[in-house]
Design an enzyme around this catalytic site. Structure first.
Site, mmCIF file in Angstrom:
data_model
loop_
_atom_site.group_PDB
_atom_site.id
_atom_site.type_symbol
_atom_site.label_atom_id
_atom_site.label_comp_id
_atom_site.label_asym_id
_atom_site.label_seq_id
_atom_site.Cartn_x
_atom_site.Cartn_y
_atom_site.Cartn_z
ATOM 1 N N PRO A 26 0.825 -1.204 0.000
ATOM 2 C CG PRO A 26 -0.625 -1.510 1.767
ATOM 3 C CD PRO A 26 0.705 -1.940 1.254
ATOM 4 C CD GLU A 27 5.086 3.045 -2.438
ATOM 5 O OE1 GLU A 27 5.194 4.254 -2.187
ATOM 6 O OE2 GLU A 27 6.029 2.348 -2.844
#
Length: 294
Positions: A26-27
């Site tokens: 998750p960026e």
DNA sequence: CGTATTCCCTGCACGC
DNA sequence: TGCGTGCAGGGAATAC
């Protein structure tokens, strides 16, 4: 039990034989995609209860989550940096997905599996389920009217007007740290992680090793534009790849074949075909082209 | 203050 | 096929 010391400094490593796999880490684009997917299922819903299967993720889950959240109506789902905030009148649940976290809206009848650490019980027999195998994520509480300490020192959002080349140029004067470390500093700009930093530096033609204070205003302009463009593209991509919005499970903003630098150490540069260099920088694997990035 | 390093955790790739 | 080892990562905490 000796912990092997990782190679440090700028010395390039030999090309790796195995591939780095950009999984659904998750960026910022993944968090934003998650936010957009979740919001329609959470806003205006009242939290009926909280099921804790594990008392701690990265940090202990504070008692306020169990004591204050039930009975509250979610009025908004916001994102700040890589944090998601579920706003209620009493305060906000603060969620971070860490490296491996995901959130899904599911029927409560679905049995909890491994690493399903928390459920927020929703109306209509549904739950918001937080799964995080590595437990680098967190679930915290921000009382109404306050800003959680973790959010206080954060830099501007990369997609905001406050973030541009002039800002980066001004912030970086006198800084000797490598520009890659500078860009990944959450006090400078939030939400730009290892993958997107590597891609932006490649796109802008800037070496990740260069001292932040030695990058020109013009090149910072290109870097800021690259960061914005890449993030926007990844968010748009996330929106198109997220087929089942009930399960925003971190669909990656980028497909592997779209990455120019990250995970491609030793492989040919997409511009000049020379093998990409790889080194450890700021405790992260860094890949760049020694010819195209200066 | 800035910079560099360590640590948290687990799944998986890899080599034997 | 199974087992041990190393590595990935965000980012806070710590040391200087």
């Amino acid at each position: 039990m000796a912990r092997r010391r990782r190679p440090r400094g700028g010395a390039p490593l030999a090309a790796r034989t195995h591939r780095l796999h950009p999984v659904a880490m998750p960026e910022l684009p993944e968090v934003e995609t998650t936010r957009r997917g979740l919001a329609p299922h959470l806003v205006e819903r009242r939290v009926a209860g909280v099921v804790l299967r594990r008392p701690d993720l990265r940090w202990p889950i504070p008692p306020e989550v169990v004591d204050c959240l039930p009975g509250q109506r979610i009025v908004d789902v916001r994102r700040r940096a890589k944090y998601l905030l579920l706003d209620t009148r009493a305060g906000s649940a603060l969620l971070h997905l860490g490296m491996s976290g995901s959130l899904r809206v599911l029927p409560a009848s679905v049995p909890a599996g491994p690493h399903d650490h928390v459920d927020l019980v929703l109306p209509a027999g549904r739950v918001l389920r937080f799964n995080d195998p590595r437990r680098f994520g967190c679930l915290l509480w921000q009382p109404a009217g306050q800003v959680h300490p973790l959010l206080r020192a954060l830099g501007p959002e990369p997609l905001s007007e406050d973030f541009d080349g002039d800002y980066l140029h001004a912030r970086s004067r006198g800084r000797s740290a490598p520009v890659k470390a500078f860009l990944m500093d959450q006090r400078v700009v939030v939400g730009v992680g290892n993958i997107y930093t590597a891609e932006a530096l490649f796109a802008a033609g800037v070496s990740p090793l260069r001292a932040a204070g030695r990058v020109s205003r013009e090149r910072y302009g290109r870097l800021a534009d690259a960061i914005k463009g890449i993030l926007r593209h990844a968010i748009a991509r996330g929106g198109t790849t997220l087929r089942d919005f009930l399960s925003p499970d971190g669909a990656p903003g980028y497909f592997e074949q779209e990455l120019s630098a990250y995970g491609r150490g030793g492989q040919p540069c997409t511009h000049c075909a020379r093998p990409l260099k790889q080194a450890w920088l700021a405790q992260r694997a860094t890949v760049w082209c020694g010819h195209c990035q200066r």
